[in-house]
Structure formats: structure tokens, C-alpha cells
Design a protein around this motif. Structure first.
Motif, short mmCIF file in Angstrom:
data_model
loop_
_atom_site.label_atom_id
_atom_site.label_comp_id
_atom_site.label_asym_id
_atom_site.label_seq_id
_atom_site.Cartn_x
_atom_site.Cartn_y
_atom_site.Cartn_z
N GLU A 125 0.48 -1.23 -0.06
CA GLU A 125 -0.05 0.02 -0.14
C GLU A 125 0.88 1.28 -0.11
OE1 GLU A 125 -3.96 -0.39 2.56
OE2 GLU A 125 -2.32 -1.47 3.39
N GLY A 126 2.00 1.21 0.79
CA GLY A 126 2.81 2.52 0.82
C GLY A 126 3.56 2.65 -0.32
N MET A 127 3.89 1.56 -1.13
CA MET A 127 4.79 1.55 -2.24
C MET A 127 3.80 2.21 -3.67
SD MET A 127 7.96 0.56 -1.89
CE MET A 127 8.48 -0.24 -3.41
N ALA A 128 2.58 1.65 -3.36
CA ALA A 128 1.76 2.33 -4.34
C ALA A 128 1.38 3.75 -4.24
CB ALA A 128 0.18 1.46 -4.27
N TYR A 129 1.13 4.31 -3.04
CA TYR A 129 1.00 5.61 -2.81
C TYR A 129 2.10 6.50 -2.71
CZ TYR A 129 -4.05 5.16 -1.69
OH TYR A 129 -5.37 4.99 -1.62
N LEU A 130 2.99 5.94 -2.62
CA LEU A 130 4.28 6.72 -2.88
C LEU A 130 4.57 6.91 -4.44
CD1 LEU A 130 7.52 7.52 -2.38
CD2 LEU A 130 8.35 5.22 -2.67
N GLU A 131 4.34 6.26 -5.31
CA GLU A 131 4.35 6.26 -6.55
C GLU A 131 3.20 7.42 -6.97
OE1 GLU A 131 4.17 3.01 -9.00
OE2 GLU A 131 5.89 1.87 -7.86
N LYS A 132 2.09 7.39 -6.60
CA LYS A 132 1.12 8.50 -6.70
C LYS A 132 1.44 9.61 -6.12
CE LYS A 132 -2.73 5.15 -6.64
NZ LYS A 132 -4.05 4.79 -6.00
N ALA A 147 11.41 -0.66 2.13
CA ALA A 147 11.69 0.76 2.24
C ALA A 147 12.96 1.18 1.29
CB ALA A 147 12.14 1.12 3.64
N VAL A 148 13.74 0.09 0.92
CA VAL A 148 14.84 0.55 0.26
C VAL A 148 14.54 0.66 -1.22
CG1 VAL A 148 17.11 -0.52 -0.57
CG2 VAL A 148 16.71 -0.52 1.88
N GLU A 149 13.37 -0.41 -1.55
CA GLU A 149 13.11 -0.43 -2.81
C GLU A 149 11.99 1.06 -3.11
OE1 GLU A 149 13.15 -2.47 -5.37
OE2 GLU A 149 14.72 -3.49 -4.27
N GLY A 150 11.63 1.31 -1.85
CA GLY A 150 10.68 2.83 -2.02
C GLY A 150 11.72 3.96 -2.35
N MET A 151 12.91 3.85 -1.84
CA MET A 151 13.82 4.86 -2.20
C MET A 151 14.35 5.03 -3.54
SD MET A 151 16.59 5.08 1.07
CE MET A 151 17.60 6.18 0.42
N LYS A 152 14.30 3.41 -4.23
CA LYS A 152 14.60 3.51 -5.71
C LYS A 152 13.76 4.27 -6.53
CE LYS A 152 17.17 -0.95 -5.23
NZ LYS A 152 17.32 -2.19 -5.59
N LYS A 153 12.35 4.05 -6.16
CA LYS A 153 11.20 4.63 -6.59
C LYS A 153 11.00 6.08 -6.27
CE LYS A 153 8.94 0.33 -7.39
NZ LYS A 153 7.57 -0.48 -7.10
N GLY A 154 11.95 6.73 -5.54
CA GLY A 154 11.56 8.27 -5.42
C GLY A 154 11.64 8.72 -3.90
N ALA A 155 11.39 7.93 -3.02
CA ALA A 155 11.34 8.31 -1.59
C ALA A 155 12.64 8.71 -1.08
CB ALA A 155 11.26 7.20 -0.61
N CYS A 156 12.78 9.72 -0.30
CA CYS A 156 13.82 10.66 -0.03
C CYS A 156 14.83 9.86 1.20
CB CYS A 156 13.57 12.06 0.55
SG CYS A 156 14.95 12.92 1.25
N ASP A 157 13.98 9.17 2.15
CA ASP A 157 14.60 8.41 3.05
C ASP A 157 13.67 7.49 4.06
OD1 ASP A 157 16.51 7.47 4.92
OD2 ASP A 157 17.63 9.25 5.22
N PHE A 158 14.07 6.77 4.68
CA PHE A 158 13.02 6.17 5.46
C PHE A 158 13.56 5.90 6.98
CE2 PHE A 158 16.24 2.95 4.16
CZ PHE A 158 16.34 2.14 5.49
N VAL A 159 12.61 5.87 7.93
CA VAL A 159 12.96 5.60 9.31
C VAL A 159 12.35 4.08 10.06
CG1 VAL A 159 13.16 7.91 9.94
CG2 VAL A 159 10.74 6.95 10.00
N VAL A 160 12.95 3.50 10.78
CA VAL A 160 12.48 2.28 11.08
C VAL A 160 11.74 2.28 12.47
CG1 VAL A 160 12.98 -0.16 11.92
CG2 VAL A 160 14.14 1.16 9.70
N LYS A 161 10.47 1.86 12.71
CA LYS A 161 9.77 1.88 13.95
C LYS A 161 10.41 0.84 14.95
CE LYS A 161 5.34 3.20 11.88
NZ LYS A 161 3.86 2.95 11.73
N PRO A 162 10.62 0.95 16.27
CA PRO A 162 10.24 2.19 16.85
C PRO A 162 11.54 3.36 16.60
CG PRO A 162 10.90 0.68 18.38
CD PRO A 162 10.74 0.02 17.17
N PHE A 163 11.18 4.57 16.43
CA PHE A 163 12.17 5.47 15.95
C PHE A 163 12.27 6.62 17.19
CE2 PHE A 163 8.56 6.05 13.09
CZ PHE A 163 7.54 6.81 13.75
N SER A 164 13.46 7.18 17.08
CA SER A 164 13.86 8.18 18.13
C SER A 164 13.51 9.71 17.61
CB SER A 164 15.23 8.14 18.68
OG SER A 164 15.97 8.64 17.32
#
Length: 386
Positions: A105-112, A134-151
């Protein structure tokens, strides 16, 4: 209400009957970090997550530092928001249906989102098991990612890094940098991915045949990272005997073994605050693999012959010319270590598959040679004019 720690954790766990808004002023919020105090005002952020607690916590945190912060329970609301106003950055969760952890779902909306508003930066929020997605998401245009739980610090830093790119676009890599993947569209696409990866703190595994430029790529990643002012420590595991591998990595104290006449730092300790590059990773023995895994998990190191543990902070870049997946199957490499190392994997194709690279290399070589010749001529010429 349970609040786990006053610093370092933004996740707040609420009882079902508690109204979070009633406790807004009781939740400690850290002062403005140095890297955000200089940020210009006027940015608009949108947080999308199906968990109200996370939406509330993130809005409370980011609202202290940014002028406009909006929240949404589902990414379907993004298009409407983008029509209403300019959104500079979206924090996008990867999963929205209970029980689903694929991140589709997140990947699909990232592209949108990137189609609707190419200038909007996207930071993906994902569980640890979805890091590869998430790394695949960076290849599709995401700037970065954070892993839950995050600080808190991690969220603020990733947000600042993505927004700072809007202020000042990174300078293109100069031809005399000594690194190029080629001139073809495929090579340029890979080059853009490399530049994105360099800005993160994720561990990187570089694969490819001998002579494809893995060590040059490692130096390039370090040069473009936020650790560029710190040391890049390299160790070729194929060039040292197995018996010395552990002491080279961990270091030792005086008297740890027969020839240990004085204390010596290991490569990992030397790379503290910087980058550690391990070349020919496939040569690492299984006992050393186990110790490296522990260090990556605990971020602590103990020299040989010592009982004192020291915290270390380093980014790991590793390179290999073998298929570590096949070595895992044959029992020659630990699967859990491979999982830790290849957060992001970059495969460099051999030169025979990218023939246009030769023309780029020739241009770079010609430019460098011409410049060096001109400098030498400028030094010699005055002596002939005397």
C-alpha cells in the motif's frame, strides 16, 4: 498513560480511556536541535499513519519546529491535501490494513504522490522487517526511511536532511572525482540511487566482479555522507591471514598474546564516528562473523585481552565479488549477519555490460591528464624565461 523515557523516544502508549490531548503540555519535548534551529520557517508537512497515537506524537514533536503540520489516517487523503496547498514533505507509513505487512500500500501511494507532486519529498515509516521494501521505495523516489520504533532525533534529522535538499541542490559529481558508473541511462539511474544512498546512514553491501570499482564506490559513498569529515577506515580481508583477522578488526591490549607489546586500536575502533569499509567480505571467518554481528547489534566493542566495553558509532560499507546468498546456503556465511549488512545492496555491472563507460573514463582521464600537464608546464615555464 505510559511515557517511556524523556529523551530518545517519541512513541507514547496511551490507555484506551485516556484523551492524549489533555496531556499535551506534560510530555517533554526536546529543545530545538542545532541542525533544525537554522532551518527557515514556512515548510508544510503531512503525516500519514493509521495509528492515532503515532499521528499525535509526531504532530506534537514536529509542530514545535515547523510552521504547518497536518495528519491523515489514510493516504487516500493526500491528493485532496496536495490540491489545497503545497506540501513539502510527507511522512508515509507503509501498511494500513490490519495484519498486512507487505508494504505494498505504501509503495503504491509513494508512486502516486510522486506523480501528483514530484517536488514533494517522502520519508517512509516502516517496521524493521520491511526495511528491504523501504529500500525499494528509495529507488522509486522516496527521500529516506525511518524504522519503527524511531527516536525523536532520528525523525528530526531525516526530516531536516530531506528538506535541506530543497534549499540547495547537491552539486553534480565532478569528472575528476575518480568515480563514474557510465554514460548510459541505466548507469545514470544507478548513479542517482548511489547519491541517495550516500546521504543515509544505512549499511551498504557492494557486489560485483573484480575490477568494477567497488572500492572507488565505497569512497564515493563516504565522501557524500554526513560522515565525510571523519575517517574512512578500509580493511582488505583477502590480504590478511585468518589468524590476524580478529586482532585487526577488534584491536588488543598489551599482553593479550605473545607479540602484543602495546595497546592497539582495531579498525572498528578507528572508524568510530566515521565509515568502516570491509573489502572481500567473503574471506571473513565464521568466528569473526559472529563477533561482527554482535558489534553491529550492540554497537559496543571489546579489545582482545580486555574486559572493558566501549561504545562505537560507525557506518559499515562492505564489498564482495561472490554470491553471499549462495554461501549462506552452503554454511560459509551467516544469514543473520548478511541481513544486517545488506540493508542496501548495490550491484555494479561489469564493464563489458556498460561499454559507454569507456568513453566516460577516456574523457575523465584526458581531462585529468591535460590539467596535470598544464600545471606542470606552468611550473617549468618560468625557469626557461629566466
Amino acid at each position: 498513560m505510559k511515557h517511556f523515557g524523556t529523551e530518545g523516544t517519541i512513541l507514547v502508549f496511551w490507555s484506551n480511556w485516556v484523551n492524549p490531548a489533555a496531556y499535551q503540555d506534560l510530555i517533554p519535548i526536546p529543545p530545538c536541535p542545532m541542525f533544525l534551529c537554522s532551518m527557515p520557517e514556512g515548510y508544510t508537512l503531512l503525516i500519514i499513519d493509521d495509528e492515532p497515537d503515532i499521528l499525535f506524537s509526531l504532530k506534537l514533536l514536529l509542530g514545535k519546529h515547523f510552521e504547518s503540520v497536518h495528519t491523515a489516517r489514510h493516504p487516500a487523503e493526500v491528493k485532496k491535501r496536495l490540491k489545497q496547498e503545497k506540501v513539502d514533505l510527507v511522512l508515509l507509513d507503509m501498511n494500513y490494513q490490519r495484519g498486512y505487512t507487505t508494504g505494498k500500500e505504501g509503495m503504491a501511494y509513494l508512486e502516486k504522490i510522486k506523480n501528483w507532486s514530484p517536488e514533494t519529498s517522502v520519508v517512509l515509516m516502516t517496521a524493521y522487517a520491511d526495511v528491504n521494501t523501504a529500500v525499494e521505495g528509495m529507488k522509486k523516489g522516496a527521500c529516506d526511511f525511518v524504522v519503527k520504533p524511531f527516536s525523536e532525533e532520528e525523525v528530526l534529522q531525516k526530516t531536516e536532511q530531506c528538506l535541506s535538499k530543497k534549499q540547495k541542490k547537491p552539486e553534480p559529481l565532478k569528472s575528476n572525482s575518480g568515480f563514474t558508473l557510465g554514460c548510459s541511462p541505466e548507469a545514470q539511474k544507478l548513479q542517482k540511487l548511489v547519491d541517495k544512498v550516500a546521504a543515509t546512514r544505512a549499511n551498504v553491501l557492494i557486489t560485483g566482479e573484480n575490477g568494477t570499482g567497488k572500492s572507488q564506490l565505497a569512497r564515493h559513498l563516504h565522501r557524500l555522507s554526513d560522515r565525510k569529515d571523519q575517517s574512512l577506515i578500509s580493511l582488505d580481508l583477502g590480504a590478511i591471514p585468518e589468524s590476524l583477522m580478529e586482532s585487526e578488526l577488534l584491536g588488543y591490549v598489551k599482553g593479550a598474546f605473545t607479540d602484543a607489546r602495546q595497546d592497539k586500536k582495531g579498525k572498528i575502533e578507528e572508524a568510530d564516528s566515521g565509515t568502516l569499509f570491509l573489502d572481500e567480505l567473503g574471506n571473513m571467518t565464521l568466528p569473526v562473523q559472529a563477533k561482527l554481528l554482535t558489534i553491529l547489534q550492540d554497537r559496543q566493542i571489546c579489545r582482545l585481552g580486555s574486559n572493558t566495553w566501549k561504545s562505537v558509532d560507525f557506518r559499515l560499507i562492505a564489498a564482495t565479488n561472490v554470491s553471499l546468498e549462495e554461501w549462506v546456503q552452503s554454511g560459509r556465511f551467516r544469514q543473520d549477519l548478511l541481513y544486517r549488512i545488506n540493508t542496501i545492496e548495490i550491484e555494479i555491472p561489469p564493464l563489458r555490460e556498460r561499454p559507454k563507460t569507456w568513453s566516460c573514463l577516456q574523457i575523465n582521464t584526458w581531462s585529468t591528464t591535460t590539467r596535470n600537464t598544464a600545471n606542470l608546464f606552468g611550473l617549468i615555464l618560468p625557469f626557461f624565461l629566466l
